[in-house]
Motif scaffolding. Structure first.
Motif, PDB file in Angstrom:
ATOM      1  N   CYS A 176      -5.884   5.371   5.526  1.00 33.59           N
ATOM      2  CA  CYS A 176      -7.656   5.543   6.001  1.00 33.59           C
ATOM      3  C   CYS A 176      -7.512   6.851   6.180  1.00 33.59           C
ATOM      4  CB  CYS A 176      -8.215   5.054   6.970  1.00 33.59           C
ATOM      5  SG  CYS A 176      -9.402   5.189   7.609  1.00 33.59           S
ATOM      6  N   CYS A 178      -9.914   7.898   9.597  1.00 31.08           N
ATOM      7  CA  CYS A 178      -9.134   8.346  11.104  1.00 31.08           C
ATOM      8  C   CYS A 178      -7.095   8.585  10.495  1.00 31.08           C
ATOM      9  CB  CYS A 178      -9.511   7.449  11.747  1.00 31.08           C
ATOM     10  SG  CYS A 178      -8.776   5.412  11.101  1.00 31.08           S
ATOM     11  N   CYS A 236     -10.433   0.010   6.772  1.00 37.05           N
ATOM     12  CA  CYS A 236      -9.741   0.262   8.423  1.00 37.05           C
ATOM     13  C   CYS A 236     -10.374  -0.216   9.469  1.00 37.05           C
ATOM     14  CB  CYS A 236      -9.638   1.444   8.855  1.00 37.05           C
ATOM     15  SG  CYS A 236      -9.193   2.903  10.182  1.00 37.05           S
ATOM     16  N   PHE A 292      -5.567   6.899   9.928  1.00 37.46           N
ATOM     17  CA  PHE A 292      -4.798   4.812  10.400  1.00 37.46           C
ATOM     18  C   PHE A 292      -3.614   4.728   8.640  1.00 37.46           C
ATOM     19  CE2 PHE A 292      -4.464   0.743   9.175  1.00 37.46           C
ATOM     20  CZ  PHE A 292      -3.735   0.137  10.353  1.00 37.46           C
ATOM     21  N   VAL A 309      -9.144   0.248  12.232  1.00 37.76           N
ATOM     22  CA  VAL A 309      -9.915   1.033  13.587  1.00 37.76           C
ATOM     23  C   VAL A 309     -11.277   1.380  13.466  1.00 37.76           C
ATOM     24  CG1 VAL A 309      -9.616   3.399  14.320  1.00 37.76           C
ATOM     25  CG2 VAL A 309      -7.018   2.294  14.119  1.00 37.76           C
ATOM     26  N   CYS A 310     -11.523   2.233  12.316  1.00 38.41           N
ATOM     27  CA  CYS A 310     -12.839   2.540  12.513  1.00 38.41           C
ATOM     28  C   CYS A 310     -13.819   1.616  11.368  1.00 38.41           C
ATOM     29  CB  CYS A 310     -13.009   3.881  12.084  1.00 38.41           C
ATOM     30  SG  CYS A 310     -12.257   4.716  10.307  1.00 38.41           S
TER      31      CYS A 310
END
Ligand code: ZN
Length: 122
Positions: free
Chosen positions: A73, A76, A98, A78, A100-101
């Protein structure tokens, strides 16, 4: 990618290899299957079985090693397995994001379909 077309691609390639080497029979086919192709290994095996009725391929074994998906990613940083919607309608062009984000990600690993070894009988 669709299991049936992947299976027929494998069958065609393996038949080509076998006749190139003058083999009598194909005993075993080993492939590496990327997780992010979203090809279902069980369905692939089934389709392979259906398509390998040719005497040279009959009773050959298809061994599938699943390669885990990995994405990166840019937003961020990742790296790892992405999330994706498990929607059959999207299987031809899945969208990975992603975990995470939720940004779109770049696929590093997991889209490959590679025939790694073919065991022939002479
Ligand atoms: Zn991210």
């Amino acid at each position: 990618m669709h299991e049936f077309s992947v299976a027929s691609m494998i069958v065609e390639r393996v038949k080509g290899e076998a006749s190139k080497h003058g083999a009598r029979k194909v005993r075993r086919v080993e492939i590496k299957l990327g997780e992010l192709t979203l090809v279902n290994p069980e369905q692939l095996k089934f389709n392979y079985m259906v398509l390998s009725q040719d005497p040279i391929l009959r009773d050959s074994e298809l061994i599938i090693e699943v390669i885990p998906g990995e994405v990166s990613c840019r937003e961020c940083g990742f790296r790892g397995r992405p999330t994706y919607r498990d929607d059959p309608a999207l299987h031809l062009a899945p969208i990975f994001s992603c975990p995470v984000c939720e940004s779109p990600v770049e696929v590093i690993k997991g889209r490959e379909i590679v025939i790694s070894r073919v065991t022939l009988e002479f």
